[in-house]
Write a protein that holds these residues in place. Structure first.
Motif, mmCIF file in Angstrom:
data_model
loop_
_atom_site.group_PDB
_atom_site.id
_atom_site.type_symbol
_atom_site.label_atom_id
_atom_site.label_comp_id
_atom_site.label_asym_id
_atom_site.label_seq_id
_atom_site.Cartn_x
_atom_site.Cartn_y
_atom_site.Cartn_z
ATOM 1 N N GLY A 33 0.911 -1.083 0.079
ATOM 2 C CA GLY A 33 -0.055 0.200 0.111
ATOM 3 C C GLY A 33 0.916 1.114 -0.029
ATOM 4 O O GLY A 33 0.497 2.252 -0.884
ATOM 5 N N ARG A 34 1.874 1.158 0.934
ATOM 6 C CA ARG A 34 2.744 2.433 0.788
ATOM 7 C C ARG A 34 3.474 2.772 -0.383
ATOM 8 O O ARG A 34 3.624 3.755 -0.793
ATOM 9 N N LEU A 35 3.877 1.504 -1.078
ATOM 10 C CA LEU A 35 4.624 1.702 -2.208
ATOM 11 C C LEU A 35 3.728 2.064 -3.532
ATOM 12 O O LEU A 35 3.989 2.753 -4.292
ATOM 13 N N SER A 36 2.167 1.782 -3.395
ATOM 14 C CA SER A 36 1.628 2.146 -4.246
ATOM 15 C C SER A 36 1.264 3.393 -4.486
ATOM 16 O O SER A 36 1.219 4.284 -5.348
ATOM 17 N N ALA A 37 1.190 4.054 -3.107
ATOM 18 C CA ALA A 37 0.936 5.520 -2.795
ATOM 19 C C ALA A 37 2.527 6.222 -3.320
ATOM 20 O O ALA A 37 2.094 7.271 -4.014
ATOM 21 N N GLN A 38 3.524 5.763 -2.944
ATOM 22 C CA GLN A 38 4.502 6.327 -3.454
ATOM 23 C C GLN A 38 4.845 6.547 -5.044
ATOM 24 O O GLN A 38 5.147 7.291 -5.667
ATOM 25 N N LEU A 39 4.317 5.212 -5.589
ATOM 26 C CA LEU A 39 4.407 5.130 -7.105
ATOM 27 C C LEU A 39 3.598 6.219 -7.912
ATOM 28 O O LEU A 39 3.890 7.077 -8.408
ATOM 29 N N ARG A 92 1.372 14.112 0.520
ATOM 30 C CA ARG A 92 0.803 15.372 0.182
ATOM 31 C C ARG A 92 1.205 16.665 1.214
ATOM 32 O O ARG A 92 1.597 17.672 1.018
ATOM 33 N N ARG A 93 1.381 15.904 2.606
ATOM 34 C CA ARG A 93 1.876 17.039 3.353
ATOM 35 C C ARG A 93 3.148 17.357 3.214
ATOM 36 O O ARG A 93 3.900 18.719 3.566
ATOM 37 N N ALA A 94 4.034 16.279 2.846
ATOM 38 C CA ALA A 94 5.631 16.595 2.383
ATOM 39 C C ALA A 94 5.825 17.601 1.262
ATOM 40 O O ALA A 94 6.600 18.576 1.098
ATOM 41 N N ARG A 109 9.788 11.292 6.917
ATOM 42 C CA ARG A 109 8.959 10.161 7.359
ATOM 43 C C ARG A 109 8.663 9.325 6.434
ATOM 44 O O ARG A 109 8.679 7.932 6.544
ATOM 45 N N ALA A 110 8.071 9.887 5.254
ATOM 46 C CA ALA A 110 7.850 9.110 4.214
ATOM 47 C C ALA A 110 8.979 8.219 3.708
ATOM 48 O O ALA A 110 9.064 6.954 3.134
ATOM 49 N N ALA A 111 10.199 8.820 3.557
ATOM 50 C CA ALA A 111 11.111 8.069 3.051
ATOM 51 C C ALA A 111 11.632 7.001 4.092
ATOM 52 O O ALA A 111 11.943 5.681 3.569
ATOM 53 N N ALA A 112 11.456 7.329 5.207
ATOM 54 C CA ALA A 112 11.690 6.178 6.273
ATOM 55 C C ALA A 112 10.739 5.041 6.016
ATOM 56 O O ALA A 112 11.453 3.745 6.262
ATOM 57 N N GLU A 113 9.613 5.034 5.940
ATOM 58 C CA GLU A 113 8.560 4.165 5.747
ATOM 59 C C GLU A 113 8.912 3.139 4.640
ATOM 60 O O GLU A 113 8.849 2.160 4.412
ATOM 61 N N VAL A 114 9.233 3.973 3.306
ATOM 62 C CA VAL A 114 9.693 3.074 2.185
ATOM 63 C C VAL A 114 10.594 2.481 2.194
ATOM 64 O O VAL A 114 10.851 1.264 1.810
ATOM 65 N N GLY A 119 13.837 -2.286 2.891
ATOM 66 C CA GLY A 119 14.875 -2.930 3.544
ATOM 67 C C GLY A 119 14.435 -4.345 3.838
ATOM 68 O O GLY A 119 15.368 -5.199 4.070
ATOM 69 N N LEU A 120 13.291 -4.775 3.625
ATOM 70 C CA LEU A 120 12.697 -6.268 3.835
ATOM 71 C C LEU A 120 13.178 -7.193 2.970
ATOM 72 O O LEU A 120 13.613 -8.248 3.207
#
Length: 123
Positions: A33-39, A92-94, A109-114, A119-120
């Protein structure tokens, strides 16, 4: 691609990198989900890094397919959607924030989440 994902999943399990207190399916679903938003954000911003994010997201989806229990489709999708919405809000906040200090925090924060997600299987 599924063979690569299986290899990465086995490496992940052997390395003990699964997060404490969470199951792999939930972790991979949230990361997808995070990477979908990032993409989507990268597409919007015409960021060439979108190609890498697209490949990383595909690996996570393959890994998710390998570990998700039959019948958990609704829970997995709910986790993916929730994580995608939260990450999109952070992006969006960033990006569209008049408060530069808050925008910088959101970018970090967004970069750390990605990074935690990629990293997995890249760490």
């Amino acid at each position: 691609m599924r063979l690569v994902a299986l290899f990465l999943l086995l490496a992940l399990a052997g390395a003990g990198r699964a997060p404490a207190g969470g199951d792999l399916a939930s972790t991979f679903a949230a990361c997808a989900g995070r990477l979908s938003a990032q993409l989507e954000h990268q597409w919007l911003m015409r960021d060439p890094a979108s190609e890498r994010t697209e490949r990383d997201r595909a690996v996570l989806l393959d890994m998710l397919d390998l570990v998700a229990a039959p019948g958990d489709d609704v829970a997995v999708m709910a986790t993916r959607i929730s994580a995608k919405q939260a990450h999109a809000l952070l992006l969006r906040r960033a990006t569209f924030n008049a408060d530069s200090s808050d925008a910088a925090w959101a970018r970090r924060r967004a970069a750390a989440e990605v990074a935690a997600c990629t990293g997995l299987f890249l760490g």
